[in-house]
Design a protein around this motif. Sequence first.
Motif, PDB file in Angstrom:
ATOM      1  N   ARG A   2       0.832  -1.198   0.000  1.00  0.00           N
ATOM      2  CA  ARG A   2       0.000   0.000   0.000  1.00  0.00           C
ATOM      3  C   ARG A   2       0.875   1.260   0.000  1.00  0.00           C
ATOM      4  NH1 ARG A   2      -2.459   2.484   5.111  1.00  0.00           N
ATOM      5  NH2 ARG A   2      -3.155   4.461   4.249  1.00  0.00           N
ATOM      6  N   THR A   6       0.809   4.171  -2.686  1.00  0.00           N
ATOM      7  CA  THR A   6       0.527   5.570  -2.330  1.00  0.00           C
ATOM      8  C   THR A   6       1.513   6.502  -3.019  1.00  0.00           C
ATOM      9  OG1 THR A   6      -0.145   4.816  -0.152  1.00  0.00           O
ATOM     10  CG2 THR A   6       0.253   7.158  -0.396  1.00  0.00           C
ATOM     11  N   LEU A 104      11.899  10.903   3.663  1.00  0.00           N
ATOM     12  CA  LEU A 104      12.920  10.164   4.408  1.00  0.00           C
ATOM     13  C   LEU A 104      12.692  10.194   5.908  1.00  0.00           C
ATOM     14  CD1 LEU A 104      16.209  10.917   2.439  1.00  0.00           C
ATOM     15  CD2 LEU A 104      14.666   8.994   2.248  1.00  0.00           C
ATOM     16  N   THR A 105      11.798  11.062   6.386  1.00  0.00           N
ATOM     17  CA  THR A 105      11.503  11.033   7.818  1.00  0.00           C
ATOM     18  C   THR A 105      10.128  10.421   8.081  1.00  0.00           C
ATOM     19  OG1 THR A 105      10.623  13.279   7.774  1.00  0.00           O
ATOM     20  CG2 THR A 105      12.935  13.045   8.357  1.00  0.00           C
ATOM     21  N   SER A 106       9.526   9.865   7.043  1.00  0.00           N
ATOM     22  CA  SER A 106       8.265   9.144   7.229  1.00  0.00           C
ATOM     23  C   SER A 106       8.589   7.691   7.515  1.00  0.00           C
ATOM     24  CB  SER A 106       7.420   9.238   5.959  1.00  0.00           C
ATOM     25  OG  SER A 106       7.002  10.553   5.770  1.00  0.00           O
ATOM     26  N   PRO A 107       7.674   7.017   8.178  1.00  0.00           N
ATOM     27  CA  PRO A 107       7.940   5.605   8.487  1.00  0.00           C
ATOM     28  C   PRO A 107       7.861   4.717   7.247  1.00  0.00           C
ATOM     29  CG  PRO A 107       5.797   6.256   9.344  1.00  0.00           C
ATOM     30  CD  PRO A 107       6.414   7.481   8.774  1.00  0.00           C
ATOM     31  N   LEU A 108       8.755   4.957   6.318  1.00  0.00           N
ATOM     32  CA  LEU A 108       8.806   4.174   5.080  1.00  0.00           C
ATOM     33  C   LEU A 108      10.206   3.604   4.936  1.00  0.00           C
ATOM     34  CD1 LEU A 108       7.308   6.768   2.558  1.00  0.00           C
ATOM     35  CD2 LEU A 108       6.135   4.779   3.465  1.00  0.00           C
ATOM     36  N   ARG A 254      21.699  10.482   2.527  1.00  0.00           N
ATOM     37  CA  ARG A 254      21.552  10.726   3.966  1.00  0.00           C
ATOM     38  C   ARG A 254      22.897  11.070   4.587  1.00  0.00           C
ATOM     39  NH1 ARG A 254      17.014   8.201   6.441  1.00  0.00           N
ATOM     40  NH2 ARG A 254      15.751   7.048   4.971  1.00  0.00           N
ATOM     41  N   TRP A 255      23.942  10.447   4.087  1.00  0.00           N
ATOM     42  CA  TRP A 255      25.242  10.697   4.694  1.00  0.00           C
ATOM     43  C   TRP A 255      25.797  12.050   4.352  1.00  0.00           C
ATOM     44  CZ3 TRP A 255      27.145   8.020   8.560  1.00  0.00           C
ATOM     45  CH2 TRP A 255      26.635   6.737   8.774  1.00  0.00           C
TER      46      TRP A 255
ATOM     47  N   THR B  48      15.304  12.940  13.813  1.00  0.00           N
ATOM     48  CA  THR B  48      14.188  12.483  12.998  1.00  0.00           C
ATOM     49  C   THR B  48      14.583  11.336  12.080  1.00  0.00           C
ATOM     50  OG1 THR B  48      14.747  14.184  11.398  1.00  0.00           O
ATOM     51  CG2 THR B  48      13.009  14.694  12.949  1.00  0.00           C
ATOM     52  N   GLY B  49      15.845  10.921  12.163  1.00  0.00           N
ATOM     53  CA  GLY B  49      16.261   9.787  11.344  1.00  0.00           C
ATOM     54  C   GLY B  49      16.587  10.154   9.917  1.00  0.00           C
ATOM     55  N   PHE B  50      16.677  11.451   9.623  1.00  0.00           N
ATOM     56  CA  PHE B  50      17.034  11.858   8.265  1.00  0.00           C
ATOM     57  C   PHE B  50      18.530  11.678   8.042  1.00  0.00           C
ATOM     58  CE2 PHE B  50      18.132  15.308   5.188  1.00  0.00           C
ATOM     59  CZ  PHE B  50      17.435  14.806   4.115  1.00  0.00           C
ATOM     60  N   LEU B  51      19.307  11.959   9.091  1.00  0.00           N
ATOM     61  CA  LEU B  51      20.761  11.804   9.010  1.00  0.00           C
ATOM     62  C   LEU B  51      21.206  10.819  10.075  1.00  0.00           C
ATOM     63  CD1 LEU B  51      22.186  15.437   8.911  1.00  0.00           C
ATOM     64  CD2 LEU B  51      22.101  13.814   7.047  1.00  0.00           C
ATOM     65  N   PRO B  52      22.145   9.965   9.779  1.00  0.00           N
ATOM     66  CA  PRO B  52      22.729   9.140  10.834  1.00  0.00           C
ATOM     67  C   PRO B  52      23.858   9.910  11.526  1.00  0.00           C
ATOM     68  CG  PRO B  52      23.487   8.421   8.673  1.00  0.00           C
ATOM     69  CD  PRO B  52      22.659   9.652   8.460  1.00  0.00           C
ATOM     70  N   ILE B  70      12.038   3.122  11.945  1.00  0.00           N
ATOM     71  CA  ILE B  70      10.621   3.195  11.585  1.00  0.00           C
ATOM     72  C   ILE B  70       9.773   3.515  12.820  1.00  0.00           C
ATOM     73  CG2 ILE B  70       8.681   1.885  10.649  1.00  0.00           C
ATOM     74  CD1 ILE B  70      10.678   2.446   8.503  1.00  0.00           C
ATOM     75  N   LYS B  73      10.231   7.145  13.613  1.00  0.00           N
ATOM     76  CA  LYS B  73       9.577   8.028  12.656  1.00  0.00           C
ATOM     77  C   LYS B  73       8.060   8.050  12.848  1.00  0.00           C
ATOM     78  CE  LYS B  73      13.267   7.589   9.318  1.00  0.00           C
ATOM     79  NZ  LYS B  73      13.719   6.940   8.087  1.00  0.00           N
ATOM     80  N   ARG B  74       7.508   6.925  13.325  1.00  0.00           N
ATOM     81  CA  ARG B  74       6.069   6.900  13.582  1.00  0.00           C
ATOM     82  C   ARG B  74       5.682   7.829  14.722  1.00  0.00           C
ATOM     83  NH1 ARG B  74       3.750   0.816  13.538  1.00  0.00           N
ATOM     84  NH2 ARG B  74       2.974   1.014  11.436  1.00  0.00           N
ATOM     85  N   ILE B 101       1.389   7.948   3.949  1.00  0.00           N
ATOM     86  CA  ILE B 101       2.776   7.498   4.110  1.00  0.00           C
ATOM     87  C   ILE B 101       3.183   7.458   5.574  1.00  0.00           C
ATOM     88  CG2 ILE B 101       3.548   8.223   1.805  1.00  0.00           C
ATOM     89  CD1 ILE B 101       4.990  10.535   3.100  1.00  0.00           C
ATOM     90  N   LYS B 102       2.402   8.099   6.435  1.00  0.00           N
ATOM     91  CA  LYS B 102       2.675   7.982   7.871  1.00  0.00           C
ATOM     92  C   LYS B 102       1.961   6.758   8.448  1.00  0.00           C
ATOM     93  CE  LYS B 102       4.659  12.178   8.395  1.00  0.00           C
ATOM     94  NZ  LYS B 102       6.002  12.476   8.815  1.00  0.00           N
ATOM     95  N   ARG B 103       1.424   5.956   7.568  1.00  0.00           N
ATOM     96  CA  ARG B 103       0.811   4.681   7.938  1.00  0.00           C
ATOM     97  C   ARG B 103      -0.428   4.815   8.818  1.00  0.00           C
ATOM     98  NH1 ARG B 103       5.454   0.319   9.111  1.00  0.00           N
ATOM     99  NH2 ARG B 103       6.769   0.731   7.319  1.00  0.00           N
ATOM    100  N   ILE B 104      -1.251   5.782   8.507  1.00  0.00           N
ATOM    101  CA  ILE B 104      -2.537   5.862   9.188  1.00  0.00           C
ATOM    102  C   ILE B 104      -3.495   4.953   8.418  1.00  0.00           C
ATOM    103  CG2 ILE B 104      -4.473   7.388   9.691  1.00  0.00           C
ATOM    104  CD1 ILE B 104      -2.413   9.623   9.962  1.00  0.00           C
TER     105      ILE B 104
END
Lengths: 257, 343
Positions: A2, A6, A104-108, A254-255, B48-52, B70, B73-74, B101-104
Amino acid sequence: MRKIWTIAMREFKVYFTSPIAYIVLAMFAVVFGYFFTSGLAFFMDYSASVQAQGGAGAPPLNVNQFVIEPSLGNMSIVLLFLVPMITMRLFAEEQRSGTIELLLTSPLQDYHIICGKWLGALLLYACLLLVAVLNISVLFLYTTPDWKPLLVSLLGLLLMGGSMIAIGTFLSTLTRNQIVAGALTFGVLLLLWVLNWISSYETSTFSRLCEYLAISPHFEQFSKGVIELKDLLYYVSAISLGLFLSKRSLEALRWKA
Amino acid sequence: MIQVEGVTKRYGPKTAVSNISFEVERGEIVGFLGPNGAGKTTTMRILTGFLPPTQGTASVAGFDVGKSPIEVKRRIGYLPEAPPLYPEMEVGDYLRFVAAIKRIPKKEIPRRVDAVLERTATGAVRDLLVGKLSKGYRQRVGLAQALIHGPEVLVLDEPTSGLDPKQIIEVRGLIRSLAGEHTILLSTHILPEVAGTCGRVIIINEGRIEASDTPENLTAQLQGANSLLLDIDGPAEEVRERLELDLAVRKVVEHEARNGRTVWRVEADKDDNLTRRLAEAVVTSGWGLYGMRSLGLSLEDIFLKLTSDESAAVQAEEEIPEPVAESDPSADEGSESGEGEDE
């Protein structure tokens, strides 16, 4: 699934809310229409002369071989120009506008994003094929072309387009500039296109390798209605490689971001 | 709720964030304060997990950002400095996309979209293209995007940058109204924002944390002493002597001459009744008191003190051309009060 869907649907809709889809579809309709009409005119001319020479006893010419095959073969040349237009924005635009941060900050997972975008572009490409089918279907009104090889060619075109789009998707992750992404894609696709030319005057292992790596020769069998494993494998690997490189590139993003 | 431990981030040879650690408790609003390029955005992007991170660990709501991105991010709503909006989409469509995409769950999406539209007062622009929105609305749609999945933690990177004063007040109000439900980490380089909205301030400069406390405590801590400006109409020497009589007063300096009167700067220990006693002293001596003003260290001063070594140099420079400084008394006062603190 899904999540991929999307992303894909958003990409697909964006093509239609921007001028991209209309320009690509219109260009394709005109160019393919021209190929098809001229092919058809040639076929009618030629078959009339064959009839005149050989009389009623001569076997009728094959419409698949004389009209459908060449026009679909030519179609792949149009793709060289249209695929970069479709794929150049996929990641470059997101990087430029910063919306990549949202994805990239969404839970995907990265592959959701990449496959989604690839699929979105492929859906627009499928619309192009639909235009081609619309043209060809006119033939069914007047004669009885064989539909099975047509179906196989369409599958081949879908795979070939999918490979080209996967390469374009990867190249779009490399830059935030759409023009650069588009130019790179065009260059790489063109190179892959002409790679087999070398085999016409050389027979070394290198030239055989080039022939295998070239993107167009693998479509030849498909266009004749033959599915060969090596061709299938080539396209599937090209798609996987493109998507895999995209994933790697996204990680690198990302790096260095 | 948020835990950052020894996080370092290097871009090639450049260190953006250097070994920072801090914690944010559930329900807190914490302001991340620092000049541009201090490492605020980098820290937020790591959270926010965008950068390590290059080194160190960060966790949100008990989940490690590196190990279970994940899950993190949720639970985070993130508004980057430039709201991540697709100009070619309608606001409603955009929010539905973000919700997905936020899994709602699909069934819940319409309800959530309605809720955030109401919350951020963006219902009126629901059917407009995002690209056509004003800056204020964009920021709010950006906030709506961050809120849509009901995150426990909100990370807002300069949520009021580029807005006009009215919009700034609206957005601040909105952020304050979110307190309690969410744990909020917001970054800014504008000081009143922190004083007005945050329960705690983390001051960051050149990738290091310089201070972390409530705005009041920071002010009190750094203040230590009190300075006052008194505009008095009276014979200079007598006035000075009278003012120095007060036990709390440590130093009396002629600050400037104004309309034939003298403005005195009085430095004293912290004493709540000082103002009242000095006013009484002046009036009972029969002089005129034309003005009295406290020169408390503002957050601005603290910020400058903490974040820049250059500011001291700038202040020193400002003090040399006295006559010029007279034409701009406010700048002069600011620098002098800073100097007072150094002593």
